[in-house]
Each structure stands twice: as C-alpha cells, then as structure tokens.
Enzyme design. Structure first.
Site, PDB file in Angstrom:
ATOM      1  N   ASP A   1       1.142  -1.515   0.388  1.00 10.34           N
ATOM      2  CA  ASP A   1      -0.079   0.355  -0.108  1.00 10.34           C
ATOM      3  C   ASP A   1       0.714   1.197   0.287  1.00 10.34           C
ATOM      4  O   ASP A   1       1.798   1.031   0.272  1.00 10.34           O
ATOM      5  CB  ASP A   1      -0.929   0.452   1.649  1.00 10.34           C
ATOM      6  CG  ASP A   1      -2.197   0.451   0.977  1.00 10.34           C
ATOM      7  OD1 ASP A   1      -2.163   2.484   0.456  1.00 10.34           O
ATOM      8  OD2 ASP A   1      -3.393   0.209   1.670  1.00 10.34           O
TER       9      ASP A   1
ATOM     10  N   ASP B   1       3.438   2.426  -5.424  1.00 11.13           N
ATOM     11  CA  ASP B   1       2.851   2.938  -5.817  1.00 11.13           C
ATOM     12  C   ASP B   1       2.485   1.546  -6.794  1.00 11.13           C
ATOM     13  O   ASP B   1       3.464   2.222  -7.723  1.00 11.13           O
ATOM     14  CB  ASP B   1       3.585   4.166  -5.702  1.00 11.13           C
ATOM     15  CG  ASP B   1       2.298   5.332  -7.146  1.00 11.13           C
ATOM     16  OD1 ASP B   1       1.159   4.469  -7.159  1.00 11.13           O
ATOM     17  OD2 ASP B   1       2.643   6.419  -7.315  1.00 11.13           O
ATOM     18  N   VAL B   2       0.674   1.677  -7.804  1.00  5.78           N
ATOM     19  CA  VAL B   2       1.006   0.370  -8.165  1.00  5.78           C
ATOM     20  C   VAL B   2       1.232   0.766  -9.527  1.00  5.78           C
ATOM     21  O   VAL B   2       0.772   0.126 -10.210  1.00  5.78           O
ATOM     22  CB  VAL B   2      -0.220  -0.367  -7.537  1.00  5.78           C
ATOM     23  CG1 VAL B   2       0.073  -0.606  -6.614  1.00  5.78           C
ATOM     24  CG2 VAL B   2      -1.735   0.650  -8.265  1.00  5.78           C
TER      25      VAL B   2
ATOM     26  N   ASN C   1      -6.132  -5.325  -4.650  1.00  6.54           N
ATOM     27  CA  ASN C   1      -7.426  -5.049  -4.646  1.00  6.54           C
ATOM     28  C   ASN C   1      -7.335  -3.529  -4.586  1.00  6.54           C
ATOM     29  O   ASN C   1      -8.782  -2.993  -4.383  1.00  6.54           O
ATOM     30  CB  ASN C   1      -7.575  -4.903  -2.521  1.00  6.54           C
ATOM     31  CG  ASN C   1      -8.778  -4.403  -2.329  1.00  6.54           C
ATOM     32  OD1 ASN C   1      -9.790  -4.674  -2.804  1.00  6.54           O
ATOM     33  ND2 ASN C   1      -7.930  -3.418  -1.603  1.00  6.54           N
TER      34      ASN C   1
ATOM     35  N   TYR D   1     -15.434   4.627 -13.880  1.00  3.96           N
ATOM     36  CA  TYR D   1     -15.209   3.763 -12.436  1.00  3.96           C
ATOM     37  C   TYR D   1     -15.871   3.055 -13.136  1.00  3.96           C
ATOM     38  O   TYR D   1     -15.009   1.597 -13.249  1.00  3.96           O
ATOM     39  CB  TYR D   1     -15.819   3.706 -11.234  1.00  3.96           C
ATOM     40  CG  TYR D   1     -16.301   3.180 -10.082  1.00  3.96           C
ATOM     41  CD1 TYR D   1     -14.587   3.133  -9.654  1.00  3.96           C
ATOM     42  CD2 TYR D   1     -16.519   1.795  -9.665  1.00  3.96           C
ATOM     43  CE1 TYR D   1     -14.497   1.765  -8.252  1.00  3.96           C
ATOM     44  CE2 TYR D   1     -16.514   1.535  -8.862  1.00  3.96           C
ATOM     45  CZ  TYR D   1     -14.923   1.331  -7.744  1.00  3.96           C
ATOM     46  OH  TYR D   1     -15.322   0.592  -7.409  1.00  3.96           O
TER      47      TYR D   1
ATOM     48  N   LYS E   1     -13.033  -1.088 -13.939  1.00 15.11           N
ATOM     49  CA  LYS E   1     -14.342  -2.226 -13.354  1.00 15.11           C
ATOM     50  C   LYS E   1     -14.070  -3.248 -14.570  1.00 15.11           C
ATOM     51  O   LYS E   1     -14.587  -4.127 -14.190  1.00 15.11           O
ATOM     52  CB  LYS E   1     -14.684  -1.828 -12.515  1.00 15.11           C
ATOM     53  CG  LYS E   1     -14.147  -1.488 -11.294  1.00 15.11           C
ATOM     54  CD  LYS E   1     -13.323  -1.661 -10.120  1.00 15.11           C
ATOM     55  CE  LYS E   1     -12.576  -1.100  -8.958  1.00 15.11           C
ATOM     56  NZ  LYS E   1     -12.144  -1.583  -7.979  1.00 15.11           N
TER      57      LYS E   1
ATOM     58  N   ALA F   1     -20.042  -1.084  -0.897  1.00 19.64           N
ATOM     59  CA  ALA F   1     -19.413  -0.862   0.751  1.00 19.64           C
ATOM     60  C   ALA F   1     -19.405  -0.287   1.785  1.00 19.64           C
ATOM     61  O   ALA F   1     -19.274   0.702   1.084  1.00 19.64           O
ATOM     62  CB  ALA F   1     -18.164  -2.087   0.333  1.00 19.64           C
TER      63      ALA F   1
ATOM     64  N   THR G   1     -17.198   1.006   3.520  1.00 21.18           N
ATOM     65  CA  THR G   1     -15.452   1.672   3.718  1.00 21.18           C
ATOM     66  C   THR G   1     -15.562   2.632   3.560  1.00 21.18           C
ATOM     67  O   THR G   1     -16.553   3.457   3.828  1.00 21.18           O
ATOM     68  CB  THR G   1     -14.857   0.587   2.528  1.00 21.18           C
ATOM     69  OG1 THR G   1     -15.191   1.854   0.996  1.00 21.18           O
ATOM     70  CG2 THR G   1     -15.228  -0.447   1.735  1.00 21.18           C
TER      71      THR G   1
END
Length: 248
Positions: free
Chosen positions: A37, A53-54, A80, A145, A149, A178, A180
């Site tokens: 993360d 950092d992805v 994720n 978004y 996805k 969700a 979150t």
C-alpha cells in the site's frame, strides 16, 4: 489447521477497507500476509507492510520482490488496490481517465507480472482481482469507474485463460457498495449524508451496504484450495443487485 496454513499472500490496498478485511481473514486462516500500500503505517501485528505505488513499475517490482523475500515465497495475490471516480462520460478530463485506469487496471498488471515468477513456484497459486458491481450493472454518474472495473473483469478472464496451463487460477469478486472509509468520505461530502446513505442502501436489494468482511469471505474462498476447480469467473457480493429484479 487453517485452510491457508503455510501459504504466503500479498494483498494490495490492504491497509484499509476491503483490503484490510481480506488481510485479516487470510491471517486468521493461517496465511502469512504482506500488505502492499502507499501507507503501511499502523498495520495490525503480524502483517508484513511493504510501501509501494501501483502506478510506478519500479516501485511495484521492488515491493513485490521485498514481499517475496520476507514471506519466503508467494502463493496468493489479491489485487485489491483501486480508486474511485464520479461523473458521467463528459465530467472527467483525459488526465483523470488516465489516472484512474492507471491505478485500477494497469496497477493490477504491474503487480501480477512482478509476482508471476514467484507464483510459478507455488503448488497452489491463485490470483483474485477486486472488480465491482459497476462492471456488470449500469450505475449513474460512474462512467469512468465502471469502465475501469469492466476492464478488470475482462482482464481476469484473459489472465485465467493464459495461466491455466501453469496451474495458476485467476478469479474476481464484484462487491456492491461497501461500507468502507472511501464510501464514508463520499457520504461526508454529500449535502445530506444521511439521505445519501439511505439512497445507497435502498439501491441494493437486501437494503443495506455490503460489509467489507463479506467481500473478504468471498475473496478467501476463491483463493482457497476449496475453489481448486474455479477459475476465470467472478462472485458478486452485492445483496442481489446484479441479478435480482424485485417487484416491491
């Protein structure tokens, strides 16, 4: 004996929300878990935190190599990490489209290709990608978004086809809205947070937000030996939103 005893897992975006619930479930099942993360401060005891950092390939490769070294191998990758986006197709400029797709889609590619050499050494390798109900149902004000996805869902199927001969299973989970921290922040910005929350709850057929732990349960099933013949598919954890058409 836990179902993940002796298994080594990497969870991206595992410091909060759904990712944290996944990391906790895997740990409870006996896995040794590394969390990748941007901020890994304050992780629960027992988790291996690796900062990355992805969107940066060098950062991802170094982080995955560090995780594999600290874990002593790798069996499971849970892709994720992701970010949200709001608005219709005309509401985000090119830079925002590139930013979201870079995190939500290409980020998974970077992590997976860095992890594949280690996964190929496992006798029970599995990858689980976090997609969304937005990939399978048209939601208002979620064009960017949803596109990201939807790409995750297609990527999952293509990866499963490419890797099946190497005995690496690839599946996805499609959460509904969700409960979150990210959704909480969106609600806080709404003119009437209580009304906005009620609207999100009413949108799902079972009448409430999805719990992060419910998504984690589905992810852990797909990652577990119990799903040994399951690959190239997805599980919707959305209170029936994807498939049900109720008459109230």
């Amino acid at each position: 004996m836990g179902e993940f005893d002796g298994r080594k897992a990497l969870v991206t975006g595992g410091a909060s929300g759904i990712g944290a619930a996944i990391a906790a479930r895997l740990t409870a099942g006996g896995a040794t878990v590394a969390v990748l993360d941007v901020n890994v401060d304050g992780l629960p005891e027992g988790l291996v935190g690796v900062r990355a950092d992805v969107t940066d390939d060098a950062s991802v490769r170094a982080a995955v190599a560090s995780a594999v070294d600290q874990l002593g191998g790798l069996d499971l990758v849970i892709n994720n990490a992701g970010i949200g986006a709001q608005g219709g197709v005309e509401d985000n400029d090119d830079a925002e489209w590139h930013r979201v797709l870079d995190v939500n889609v290409v980020g998974m590619v970077r992590v997976t290709r860095a992890a594949l050499p280690a996964l190929r050494q496992s006798d029970a390798a599995a990858i689980v990608n976090t997609s969304s109900i937005a990939a399978t149902a048209g939601l208002p004000q979620r064009a960017l978004y949803s596109a990201s996805k939807g790409a995750v869902l297609s990527l999952t199927q293509a990866m499963a086809a490419d890797l099946i001969d190497e005995h690496i299973r690839v599946n996805a989970v499609n959460p509904g809205t969700a409960d979150t921290p990210w959704v909480g922040r969106l609600l806080d910005k709404a003119p009437d947070p209580a009304a906005e929350r009620a609207a999100l709850e009413a949108r799902q057929p079972h009448g409430r937000l999805v719990a992060a732990d419910e998504v984690a349960q589905a992810v852990c099933y797909l990652a577990s030996p119990a799903a040994g013949s399951t690959t190239g598919t997805s599980i919707a954890v959305d209170g029936g939103m994807q498939g049900l058409r109720l008459r109230r």
